[in-house]
Design a protein around this motif. Structure first.
Motif, short mmCIF file in Angstrom:
data_model
loop_
_atom_site.label_atom_id
_atom_site.label_comp_id
_atom_site.label_asym_id
_atom_site.label_seq_id
_atom_site.Cartn_x
_atom_site.Cartn_y
_atom_site.Cartn_z
N ASP A 100 29.16 33.07 54.46
CA ASP A 100 29.85 33.81 53.40
C ASP A 100 31.33 33.46 53.27
N SER A 101 31.79 32.43 53.99
CA SER A 101 33.19 32.03 53.79
C SER A 101 33.37 30.55 54.12
N LEU A 136 28.59 36.51 49.03
CA LEU A 136 29.37 36.18 47.85
C LEU A 136 28.82 36.87 46.62
N ALA A 139 28.32 35.22 40.89
CA ALA A 139 29.10 34.31 40.04
C ALA A 139 29.95 33.33 40.84
N ASP A 140 30.25 33.67 42.09
CA ASP A 140 31.12 32.81 42.90
C ASP A 140 30.36 31.73 43.68
N ALA A 143 30.80 27.62 42.79
CA ALA A 143 32.07 27.02 43.22
C ALA A 143 32.10 26.92 44.75
N PHE A 144 31.59 27.94 45.42
CA PHE A 144 31.53 27.91 46.89
C PHE A 144 30.64 26.76 47.37
N GLN A 147 32.34 23.53 47.41
CA GLN A 147 33.28 23.37 48.52
C GLN A 147 32.58 23.00 49.83
#
Ligand SMILES: *Cc1c(COP(=O)(O)O)cnc(C)c1O
Length: 226
Positions: A100-101, A136, A139-140, A143-144, A147
């Protein structure tokens, strides 16, 4: 009922749910969640042919994996992981379903690089929008996911979620539908992949299977109330 009977009952639920939505039963994997349960319960499930199990806490997973080191059991970590516990997580888990990060992803990738191994990873999505849930926002996720691409030691195969704990079928179904939407967006961007959808637990596995779950994580229905 014992673990073997419970596993057979859950397998029957999975088969019925697959039949109801025209899916092959082999397209859904039952991942028994052994959190809070003793090693004897894991041994019972091993006796039924299961070798892949899940824990939600790093220290518990580590302890249980050590206790069962002389068995074929392998472990998925399905709960939140802090960057400072990456080392302990990798000491027992071969799969991590709660990414999640980016910071955590980088910490995992770095340590995996040093160990010369890879890890199967799912991105946790907060499909219910509850403040109490990790993951997350839907919607995010694209993009995640972009990365994560440079992190060569992570095999990012899909998404994981916990639906709203509700008796309202349509609210639960809406959570799982959001996961399908996210998966569609990821596939639009990448062309393919993102096959794994880990969603559905004891109470809602039928709804999850109707919406495309490929892994259901089941604790209570297999091992009894915690
Ligand atoms: C405990 C847990 C499960 C299993 O829940 P049951 O309701 O006992 O089937 C599934 N996923 C996660 C992340 C869990 O922590």
């Amino acid at each position: 009922m014992g673990v073997a009977e419970n596993l057979a009952a859950v397998e029957a639920r999975i088969a019925a749910a697959c039949a109801a939505s025209g899916r092959d039963t082999s397209s859904v994997r039952l991942l028994p969640v052994t959190k809070t349960r003793p090693a004897a319960d894991v041994r019972a499930a091993l006796g039924s042919g299961y070798t892949r199990f899940a824990e939600n806490l790093v220290q518990d997973g580590l302890a249980k994996a050590e206790e069962l080191a002389n068995t074929p059991a392998t472990w998925a970590l399905i709960g939140h992981l802090q960057s400072n516990k990456v080392r302990d997580a990798l000491a027992f888990a071969s799969e991590f379903q709660a990414l999640d990060s980016l910071k955590l992803a980088q910490a995992l990738d770095r340590r995996l690089e040093g160990q010369g191994r890879r890890l199967t990873v799912l991105i946790q999505v907060n499909s219910s929008g509850e403040d109490t849930k990790y993951g997350l926002a839907p919607a995010d996720v694209p993009a995640f996911a972009a990365q994560l691409r440079p992190l060569a030691n992570l095999d990012v195969t899909g998404l994981m979620t916990l639906a709203l704990p509700s008796d309202d079928h349509s609210l639960v179904a809406a959570c799982f539908e959001r996961m399908r939407d996210v998966q569609d967006r990821l596939r639009d961007a990448d062309g393919a992949g993102w096959d794994e959808l880990s969603m559905g637990m004891s109470r809602d596995l039928e709804i999850a299977i109707a919406h495309g779950a490929t892994t259901v994580r089941v604790g209570t229905a297999v091992f009894g109330a915690r």
